[in-house]
Motif scaffolding. Structure first.
Motif, PDB file in Angstrom:
ATOM      1  N   THR A 171      -7.946  12.619  -5.053  1.00  0.00           N
ATOM      2  CA  THR A 171      -8.072  11.811  -6.276  1.00  0.00           C
ATOM      3  C   THR A 171      -6.777  11.852  -7.069  1.00  0.00           C
ATOM      4  OG1 THR A 171     -10.465  12.201  -6.404  1.00  0.00           O
ATOM      5  CG2 THR A 171      -9.349  11.522  -8.430  1.00  0.00           C
ATOM      6  N   THR A 195      -0.365   7.374  -7.068  1.00  0.00           N
ATOM      7  CA  THR A 195       0.108   6.122  -6.472  1.00  0.00           C
ATOM      8  C   THR A 195      -0.127   4.940  -7.409  1.00  0.00           C
ATOM      9  OG1 THR A 195      -2.014   5.787  -5.332  1.00  0.00           O
ATOM     10  CG2 THR A 195      -0.283   6.954  -4.133  1.00  0.00           C
ATOM     11  N   ARG A 196      -1.229   4.973  -8.138  1.00  0.00           N
ATOM     12  CA  ARG A 196      -1.514   3.880  -9.083  1.00  0.00           C
ATOM     13  C   ARG A 196      -0.449   3.791 -10.167  1.00  0.00           C
ATOM     14  NH1 ARG A 196      -7.381   4.712 -11.288  1.00  0.00           N
ATOM     15  NH2 ARG A 196      -6.292   3.745 -13.022  1.00  0.00           N
ATOM     16  N   LYS A 240       0.840  -1.195   0.000  1.00  0.00           N
ATOM     17  CA  LYS A 240       0.000   0.000   0.000  1.00  0.00           C
ATOM     18  C   LYS A 240       0.877   1.247   0.000  1.00  0.00           C
ATOM     19  CE  LYS A 240      -4.045  -2.142   2.084  1.00  0.00           C
ATOM     20  NZ  LYS A 240      -5.075  -2.073   3.138  1.00  0.00           N
ATOM     21  N   HIS A 297      -4.383   9.618  -5.401  1.00  0.00           N
ATOM     22  CA  HIS A 297      -4.729   8.221  -5.712  1.00  0.00           C
ATOM     23  C   HIS A 297      -4.182   7.832  -7.079  1.00  0.00           C
ATOM     24  CE1 HIS A 297      -7.333   4.893  -7.085  1.00  0.00           C
ATOM     25  NE2 HIS A 297      -7.397   4.562  -5.802  1.00  0.00           N
ATOM     26  N   ARG A 349       4.894   8.091  -3.294  1.00  0.00           N
ATOM     27  CA  ARG A 349       4.275   7.505  -2.110  1.00  0.00           C
ATOM     28  C   ARG A 349       3.996   8.635  -1.121  1.00  0.00           C
ATOM     29  NH1 ARG A 349       7.156   3.179   0.855  1.00  0.00           N
ATOM     30  NH2 ARG A 349       9.143   3.877  -0.009  1.00  0.00           N
ATOM     31  N   LEU A 399      -8.911   7.655  -0.465  1.00  0.00           N
ATOM     32  CA  LEU A 399      -7.932   7.011   0.416  1.00  0.00           C
ATOM     33  C   LEU A 399      -8.384   5.634   0.892  1.00  0.00           C
ATOM     34  CD1 LEU A 399      -6.709   9.928   2.749  1.00  0.00           C
ATOM     35  CD2 LEU A 399      -5.618   9.016   0.700  1.00  0.00           C
ATOM     36  N   TYR A 400      -9.625   5.289   0.653  1.00  0.00           N
ATOM     37  CA  TYR A 400     -10.161   4.027   1.139  1.00  0.00           C
ATOM     38  C   TYR A 400      -9.403   2.841   0.527  1.00  0.00           C
ATOM     39  CZ  TYR A 400     -13.559   0.410   2.402  1.00  0.00           C
ATOM     40  OH  TYR A 400     -14.168  -0.710   2.922  1.00  0.00           O
ATOM     41  N   ASN A 401      -8.966   1.939   1.373  1.00  0.00           N
ATOM     42  CA  ASN A 401      -8.238   0.730   0.965  1.00  0.00           C
ATOM     43  C   ASN A 401      -6.912   1.049   0.278  1.00  0.00           C
ATOM     44  OD1 ASN A 401      -8.181  -2.081   1.079  1.00  0.00           O
ATOM     45  ND2 ASN A 401      -8.818  -2.283  -1.058  1.00  0.00           N
ATOM     46  N   LEU A 402      -6.420   2.257   0.497  1.00  0.00           N
ATOM     47  CA  LEU A 402      -5.160   2.678  -0.106  1.00  0.00           C
ATOM     48  C   LEU A 402      -4.058   2.814   0.937  1.00  0.00           C
ATOM     49  CD1 LEU A 402      -4.206   3.618  -3.015  1.00  0.00           C
ATOM     50  CD2 LEU A 402      -4.514   5.962  -2.190  1.00  0.00           C
ATOM     51  N   CYS A 403      -4.454   2.851   2.224  1.00  0.00           N
ATOM     52  CA  CYS A 403      -3.518   3.220   3.290  1.00  0.00           C
ATOM     53  C   CYS A 403      -3.147   2.042   4.179  1.00  0.00           C
ATOM     54  CB  CYS A 403      -4.130   4.311   4.177  1.00  0.00           C
ATOM     55  SG  CYS A 403      -4.529   5.837   3.296  1.00  0.00           S
TER      56      CYS A 403
END
Length: 304
Positions: free
Chosen positions: A228, A234-235, A119, A231, A240, A260-264
């Motif tokens: 966004t 990072t993709r 992550k 996000h 980072r 940020l959901y499920n990204l941290c």
């Protein structure tokens, strides 16, 4: 800065000279201490010695004799200085901003950089005044050489009324400070994507944002324009992030509608353990020659 009495008696002009220079040097050169060496403490000097902002200490003949004939001259000299300063000037603790010299929190700050391989965002959460900023300061002090670390302190550089433009300009300034690159986001968060795509080709970039809660509040009003962009960055492995915050960050990483959901990967800071707490109580005080003779005194502070 040292003043030496080179005449039998001081005059008003001498006192004015000492005061003027002490004030000027303290502002210009950030001098912390002023010593006045004299045979005896002149009565004219008494008024200056009572002005705490001057940090002026008189070292007379008796003081010098105590130093010279002491078994430990260094400690004797320290004692003379400590006795000459107001009590509030002697405190070895920093009560505003991150702890620097008196840091006793987690000592493995590198864990923030390499904590998670899966992550790309580390969310450093915890109550206010728990030590998040102090930990990030240690990371800044020991930044890895193979990574570009960009540090943003939202409390100092940002307000809700300022808008995202101020934040973006601060990132531009930090990029110039660390990388020597003059970049322009033109006030648009989406421009970060193409800038970081170019800069990340040389080294990996980690953007560290302290006290991110205020930024999150504003970004919600802007339909997550900034988060966004984070996000998307990072993709594409352009950057980072290490985000430190309290309530808003804690809620945001649990909000299914947030970028940020499920990204941290969350790291939660708790209170110091007993060993670190005891070091915090005794270590800085030892540095000014103060100790605790009674173990119950230390326990009283630890309990509090």
């Amino acid at each position: 800065l040292c003043f030496i009495q080179d005449r039998p008696q001081l005059e008003d002009a001498d006192i004015d000279y000492i005061e003027t220079n002490a004030e000027a040097y303290s502002e210009i050169e950030n001098t912390k201490l002023f010593l006045f060496f004299c045979v005896e403490k002149p009565p004219l000097l008494d008024e200056l010695l009572l002005k705490p902002h001057l940090n002026l200490i008189a070292v007379d003949e008796n003081s010098l004799k105590r130093i010279i004939f002491s078994a430990n001259p260094y400690q004797s000299f320290r004692r003379i200085i400590l006795n000459g300063l107001p009590m509030h000037k002697l405190s070895p603790y920093r009560i505003t901003g991150p702890a620097k010299r008196t840091y006793y929190g987690p000592n493995d700050w590198s864990v923030l950089i390499g904590h998670s391989e899966t992550k790309p965002v580390v969310a450093l959460t915890g109550a206010r005044k728990i030590g998040k900023s102090s930990l990030l300061y240690q990371l800044k002090k020991h930044s890895p050489a193979d990574i570009y670390c960009l540090f943003m302190d939202i409390r100092q550089e940002f307000s809700l009324s300022a808008g995202l433009d101020i934040f973006l300009r601060s990132v531009e300034s930090e990029i110039f400070r660390v990388l020597g690159e003059d970049v322009d986001f033109n006030g648009q968060a989406t421009r970060m994507f193409e800038v970081f795509a170019r800069l990340s080709k040389e080294k990996e970039i980690v953007l560290v944002i302290d006290d991110v809660d205020a930024l999150i509040l504003l970004d919600r009003e802007n339909r997550y324009e900034l988060l966004t962009t984070f996000h998307d960055m990072t993709r594409r492995h352009l950057c980072r992030f290490i985000l430190a915050g309290f309530r808003e960050l804690y809620a945001e990483i649990r909000n299914a509608g947030s970028p940020l959901y499920n990204l941290c990967d969350e790291l939660h800071m708790a209170a110091l353990d007993r060993e670190a707490s005891l070091a915090l109580v005794t270590g800085p005080m030892n540095s000014i020659g103060a100790g605790y003779q009674n173990a119950a005194d230390r326990q009283l502070i630890l309990t509090y």
